[in-house]
Design an enzyme around this catalytic site. Structure first.
Site, PDB file in Angstrom:
ATOM      1  N   ASP A   1     -38.438  -7.474 -49.886  1.00 32.38           N
ATOM      2  CA  ASP A   1     -37.277  -8.500 -50.293  1.00 32.38           C
ATOM      3  C   ASP A   1     -37.494  -9.192 -51.528  1.00 32.38           C
ATOM      4  OD1 ASP A   1     -39.134  -9.788 -48.843  1.00 32.38           O
ATOM      5  OD2 ASP A   1     -37.528 -10.185 -47.326  1.00 32.38           O
TER       6      ASP A   1
ATOM      7  N   ASP B   1     -35.292 -16.166 -36.124  1.00 34.43           N
ATOM      8  CA  ASP B   1     -33.816 -15.523 -35.548  1.00 34.43           C
ATOM      9  C   ASP B   1     -34.076 -14.278 -35.451  1.00 34.43           C
ATOM     10  OD1 ASP B   1     -34.047 -14.762 -38.391  1.00 34.43           O
ATOM     11  OD2 ASP B   1     -32.225 -15.758 -38.711  1.00 34.43           O
TER      12      ASP B   1
ATOM     13  N   HIS C   1     -35.049 -11.989 -37.806  1.00 36.92           N
ATOM     14  CA  HIS C   1     -34.866 -11.001 -38.911  1.00 36.92           C
ATOM     15  C   HIS C   1     -36.180 -10.575 -39.485  1.00 36.92           C
ATOM     16  CE1 HIS C   1     -35.904 -14.828 -41.614  1.00 36.92           C
ATOM     17  NE2 HIS C   1     -36.568 -13.820 -41.837  1.00 36.92           N
TER      18      HIS C   1
ATOM     19  N   GLU D   1     -30.674 -10.368 -41.649  1.00 38.43           N
ATOM     20  CA  GLU D   1     -30.348 -11.453 -40.621  1.00 38.43           C
ATOM     21  C   GLU D   1     -29.597 -10.852 -39.480  1.00 38.43           C
ATOM     22  OE1 GLU D   1     -31.540 -14.307 -40.823  1.00 38.43           O
ATOM     23  OE2 GLU D   1     -31.529 -15.170 -42.673  1.00 38.43           O
TER      24      GLU D   1
HETATM   25  C1  GLP Z   1     -39.352 -14.640 -44.559  1.00 40.89           C
HETATM   26  C2  GLP Z   1     -39.478 -13.180 -45.126  1.00 40.89           C
HETATM   27  C3  GLP Z   1     -39.875 -12.108 -44.043  1.00 40.89           C
HETATM   28  C4  GLP Z   1     -40.715 -12.807 -43.281  1.00 40.89           C
HETATM   29  C5  GLP Z   1     -40.220 -14.030 -42.450  1.00 40.89           C
HETATM   30  C6  GLP Z   1     -40.972 -14.843 -41.361  1.00 40.89           C
HETATM   31  O1  GLP Z   1     -38.060 -15.288 -44.799  1.00 40.89           O
HETATM   32  N1  GLP Z   1     -38.274 -12.633 -45.975  1.00 40.89           N
HETATM   33  O2  GLP Z   1     -40.279 -11.092 -44.545  1.00 40.89           O
HETATM   34  O3  GLP Z   1     -41.354 -11.960 -42.354  1.00 40.89           O
HETATM   35  O4  GLP Z   1     -39.221 -14.609 -43.227  1.00 40.89           O
HETATM   36  O5  GLP Z   1     -41.904 -15.498 -42.491  1.00 40.89           O
HETATM   37  P1  GLP Z   1     -43.188 -16.502 -42.014  1.00 40.89           P
HETATM   38  O6  GLP Z   1     -44.273 -15.538 -41.994  1.00 40.89           O
HETATM   39  O7  GLP Z   1     -43.255 -17.234 -43.094  1.00 40.89           O
HETATM   40  O8  GLP Z   1     -42.907 -17.164 -40.851  1.00 40.89           O
END
Ligand code: GLP
Length: 260
Positions: A67, A136, A138, A143
């Site tokens: 992404d 959440d 995702h 989302e």
């Molecule tokens: C982000 C990314 C995801 C990631 C998630 C958790 O916004 N787009 O790919 O897995 O949220 O992030 P983190 O690993 O910093 O908790």
């Protein structure tokens, strides 16, 4: 879905890195799916260490990011393209141009999404996709409410995700509202999904993903429909799992030849 409960983040990094190293030993031109966020950082550090030790080469591999934020300046340090360049590409030996990301600065965003899907297909699809999970539920930036068969497209971040990601920006208002993300259908087409999660804040999402109903309300629950998923969690992230005793028993009796 195989859930592996490990003592600490460094153990998760080692097990995930083992899977990547084994894949590249079998298939040097493998296609890797690269996640951002904090969760995979230990995996990238471990892969960088193993590359420095001469244990793995990425010279023939390719990579696709999950992404990207829409509209961040080309030199912004939190562009996911920049993050992966810093945390992985510059530490190992990918060939120039071997790693691609959705173009969040494109004038024609739907066109950029279609081009990204075409590039993944032209590479033969993703062999191993690293994933994190949002609080959440995702994955990538899909989302709650995302179609379980979605492809790469533009999405609007929830307030919760923008708040979670505010730590990477000077102010919460600086977190972009829009992103381009591989869809849940795109991610599901990868041949092996390896999701990593640590910390108690992820425990409700991990439970909903692994043991809740398959539902767009928890986008990560789509992983239950995939034939080869490895979920690597620490004790805190596993804290709400109902079947944790079974997962531990399964992993402790796993044949060594099987890998992830
Ligand atoms: C982000 C990314 C995801 C990631 C998630 C958790 O916004 N787009 O790919 O897995 O949220 O992030 P983190 O690993 O910093 O908790």
């Amino acid at each position: 879905m195989e859930v592996v409960i490990l003592p600490a983040a460094r153990d998760i990094a080692a097990v995930a890195a083992d899977a990547v190293v084994a894949l590249l030993a079998r298939t040097p031109e493998a296609v890797l799916g690269l996640a951002t966020g904090s969760s995979p950082l230990g995996v990238y550090a471990e892969l960088s260490r193993r590359h420095a030790a001469g244990d793995v080469s990425f010279a023939r591999a390719r990579g696709f990011l999950l992404d990207e934020y829409v509209g961040l300046p080309a030199d912004h340090p939190q562009r996911y393209r920049s993050v992966i360049r810093r945390d992985l590409e510059e530490q190992v030996d990918f060939a120039p141009g071997a790693v691609q990301a959705p173009d969040g600065r494109a004038h024609d965003l739907p066109g950029a999404c279609a081009a990204y899907e075409a590039a993944i297909a032209a590479a033969g699809g993703v062999d191993l996709q690293l994933l994190g999970i949002g609080t959440d539920g995702h994955v990538a930036f899909n989302e709650p409410g995302s179609s379980l068969t979605s492809r790469t497209r533009i999405k609007t971040l929830t307030a919760q995700t923008r708040a979670d990601n505010a730590r990477f920006f000077d102010s919460p208002e600086d977190v972009p509202r829009h992103v381009l993300t591989q869809g849940l259908g795109t991610i599901s087409a990868a041949r092996h999904l390896v999701l990593v999660a640590t910390g108690a804040a992820k425990a409700p999402a991990v439970r909903a993903m692994a043991e809740g109903p398959v539902s767009a309300s928890c986008p990560a629950s789509v992983l239950q429909l995939h034939p080869h998923v490895s979920v690597l969690v620490d004790e805190a992230a596993a804290g709400e799992l109902a079947l944790s005793a079974y997962y531990r028993e399964t992993y402790s009796a796993k044949p060594a030849w099987q890998g992830l």
